[in-house]
Design a protein around this motif. Structure first.
Motif, PDB file in Angstrom:
ATOM      1  N   ASP A 156      -3.559  -5.853  -3.236  1.00 27.82           N
ATOM      2  CA  ASP A 156      -5.013  -5.976  -3.308  1.00 27.82           C
ATOM      3  C   ASP A 156      -5.564  -6.645  -2.049  1.00 27.82           C
ATOM      4  OD1 ASP A 156      -7.317  -5.891  -5.581  1.00 27.82           O
ATOM      5  OD2 ASP A 156      -7.596  -7.599  -4.216  1.00 27.82           O
TER       6      ASP A 156
ATOM      7  N   ASP B  56       3.987   0.013  -4.466  1.00 23.31           N
ATOM      8  CA  ASP B  56       3.254  -1.081  -5.102  1.00 23.31           C
ATOM      9  C   ASP B  56       1.922  -1.251  -4.373  1.00 23.31           C
ATOM     10  OD1 ASP B  56       2.722  -3.049  -6.907  1.00 23.31           O
ATOM     11  OD2 ASP B  56       4.507  -4.242  -6.458  1.00 23.31           O
ATOM     12  N   TYR B  57       0.939  -1.761  -5.116  1.00 23.31           N
ATOM     13  CA  TYR B  57      -0.376  -2.017  -4.530  1.00 23.31           C
ATOM     14  C   TYR B  57      -0.445  -3.461  -4.044  1.00 23.31           C
ATOM     15  CZ  TYR B  57      -2.279   2.350  -6.414  1.00 23.31           C
ATOM     16  OH  TYR B  57      -2.546   3.666  -6.682  1.00 23.31           O
TER      17      TYR B  57
ATOM     18  N   TRP C 295      -4.684   2.996   2.682  1.00 24.91           N
ATOM     19  CA  TRP C 295      -5.796   2.322   2.012  1.00 24.91           C
ATOM     20  C   TRP C 295      -6.317   3.216   0.899  1.00 24.91           C
ATOM     21  CZ3 TRP C 295      -7.961  -1.996   0.931  1.00 24.91           C
ATOM     22  CH2 TRP C 295      -9.282  -2.062   0.484  1.00 24.91           C
ATOM     23  N   VAL C 296      -6.408   2.661  -0.331  1.00 26.95           N
ATOM     24  CA  VAL C 296      -6.885   3.400  -1.496  1.00 26.95           C
ATOM     25  C   VAL C 296      -8.223   2.791  -1.917  1.00 26.95           C
ATOM     26  CG1 VAL C 296      -6.365   4.160  -3.833  1.00 26.95           C
ATOM     27  CG2 VAL C 296      -4.500   3.818  -2.197  1.00 26.95           C
TER      28      VAL C 296
ATOM     29  N   LYS D 142      -8.882   1.581  -5.521  1.00 36.79           N
ATOM     30  CA  LYS D 142      -8.155   0.374  -5.935  1.00 36.79           C
ATOM     31  C   LYS D 142      -8.557  -0.846  -5.117  1.00 36.79           C
ATOM     32  CE  LYS D 142      -5.261   2.435  -8.863  1.00 36.79           C
ATOM     33  NZ  LYS D 142      -5.163   2.098 -10.295  1.00 36.79           N
TER      34      LYS D 142
ATOM     35  N   ASP E  35       4.101   2.465   0.028  1.00 30.96           N
ATOM     36  CA  ASP E  35       4.915   3.481  -0.649  1.00 30.96           C
ATOM     37  C   ASP E  35       6.162   3.789   0.169  1.00 30.96           C
ATOM     38  OD1 ASP E  35       5.799   5.349  -2.412  1.00 30.96           O
ATOM     39  OD2 ASP E  35       4.340   6.887  -1.876  1.00 30.96           O
TER      40      ASP E  35
ATOM     41  N   ALA F 105      -7.299  -1.604  -2.401  1.00 35.19           N
ATOM     42  CA  ALA F 105      -5.970  -2.149  -2.131  1.00 35.19           C
ATOM     43  C   ALA F 105      -5.212  -1.207  -1.210  1.00 35.19           C
ATOM     44  CB  ALA F 105      -5.197  -2.350  -3.432  1.00 35.19           C
ATOM     45  N   HIS F 106      -4.199  -1.741  -0.577  1.00 37.12           N
ATOM     46  CA  HIS F 106      -3.276  -0.926   0.195  1.00 37.12           C
ATOM     47  C   HIS F 106      -2.131  -0.485  -0.718  1.00 37.12           C
ATOM     48  CE1 HIS F 106      -5.190  -2.909   3.729  1.00 37.12           C
ATOM     49  NE2 HIS F 106      -4.955  -1.717   4.280  1.00 37.12           N
ATOM     50  N   LEU F 107      -1.772   0.793  -0.639  1.00 39.56           N
ATOM     51  CA  LEU F 107      -0.605   1.300  -1.349  1.00 39.56           C
ATOM     52  C   LEU F 107       0.565   1.318  -0.369  1.00 39.56           C
ATOM     53  CD1 LEU F 107       0.768   2.617  -3.810  1.00 39.56           C
ATOM     54  CD2 LEU F 107       0.045   4.846  -2.883  1.00 39.56           C
TER      55      LEU F 107
ATOM     56  N   ARG G 204       1.965  -7.353   2.540  1.00 41.56           N
ATOM     57  CA  ARG G 204       2.379  -5.966   2.732  1.00 41.56           C
ATOM     58  C   ARG G 204       3.800  -5.887   3.260  1.00 41.56           C
ATOM     59  NH1 ARG G 204      -2.610  -3.504   6.018  1.00 41.56           N
ATOM     60  NH2 ARG G 204      -3.260  -5.682   6.108  1.00 41.56           N
TER      61      ARG G 204
END
Length: 276
Positions: free
Chosen positions: A86, A83-84, A239-240, A243, A249, A245-247, A98
């Motif tokens: 933001d 999930d992302y 970090w993406v 986006k 995973d 945002a942090h992914l 997170r």
């Protein structure tokens, strides 16, 4: 000038967030034969047959047992839970968003492990007849007798998983109600509702299959079911930029297999509880 004073109050939110009620991880991982660190896409569990002794005549040959050997393949599959989060959303929350997502993903993949194990146990053919009743003492003794008839070891490695309604029915059996708590024997069961009765460790599980008004419970020996893991549950936070945002995973490589059908007894019970 009329102003409602409450509008000027600073709103303070508690730091803890309520996570949706859910089973928090796997309950069955330590109740089956576990193989970790598997390299490749398939793990192989070995299965040996029964041996029998024979007599030898004087100067005759020693009789051979000819123990059968078989292998049971276990295909590993890859599972993900991501999930992302933001970056700007994180500024609006008091809690560590997170960490919230990280917990949810870990719990989800833990439940996936149980789904794999239960699906393999449900594929067996050692099933009691479905009577128009819940989990009765007669059903329990029949399942117990099937394990004994098949010479399944009574060595403290027998387990049983039942649903919520079946657990309440067990509590109506005086011998079960007075049984010892299993958390004193197995560290991973501390804090959960579990008991030892008839040499079987009984667990409550919310994910047992429900079909046609019947809940399928299981009684099994630890060595009768295999779980292979190429990688246990891992969490990565990246970090993406696209986006902003942090992914968060999670990933897991695992598979389950039924090693010996005689070591798993399915116990269908009448249950009109709504599907989960």
């Amino acid at each position: 000038m009329s102003i409602t004073i409450e509008n000027s109050f600073v709103q303070q939110y508690v730091s803890e967030v309520h996570a949706a009620y859910q089973q928090r991880g796997s309950k069955l991982r330590n109740c089956v034969r576990l193989q970790t660190g598997v390299t490749g896409g398939t793990a192989v569990f070995q299965k040996n047959g029964k041996g029998s002794a024979g007599r030898k005549t004087r100067h005759g040959n020693v009789p051979l047992m000819n123990v059968e050997h078989a292998s049971v393949p276990c295909l590993l599959e890859d599972w993900y839970g991501a999930d992302y989060v933001d970056k700007l959303d994180e500024l609006k929350f008091k809690q560590d968003e997170r960490a919230v997502v990280a917990n949810a993903g870990a719990w989800a993949l833990g439940r996936k492990i149980d789904e794999l194990v239960l699906a393999r146990m449900a594929a067996g053919d050692n099933t009691l007849a479905l009577a128009d009743s819940g989990l009765t003492k007669a059903k329990i003794l029949e399942a117990f007798g099937r394990l004994n008839t098949a010479d399944v070891p009574d060595d403290g490695s027998r387990f049983a998983a039942v649903g919520a309604r079946q657990w309440n029915e067990l509590l109506d059996i005086s011998e079960f109600k007075s049984a010892d708590y299993a958390g004193d024997r197995y560290p991973w069961l501390k804090g959960t509702e579990s008991r030892v009765w008839l040499g079987i460790t009984w667990l409550f599980h919310s994910g047992l299959p429900l079909s046609g008004g019947a809940r399928t419970c299981f009684v099994w020996h630890k060595s009768a079911v295999g779980l292979a893991e190429g990688q246990d549950i891992k969490c990565f936070i990246d970090w993406v930029p696209e986006k902003a945002a942090h992914l968060v995973d999670h990933m897991l490589s695992a598979g389950a297999c039924l090693i010996d059908t005689s070591g798993v007894v399915a116990v269908p019970c009448k249950d009109d509880s709504p599907a989960a």
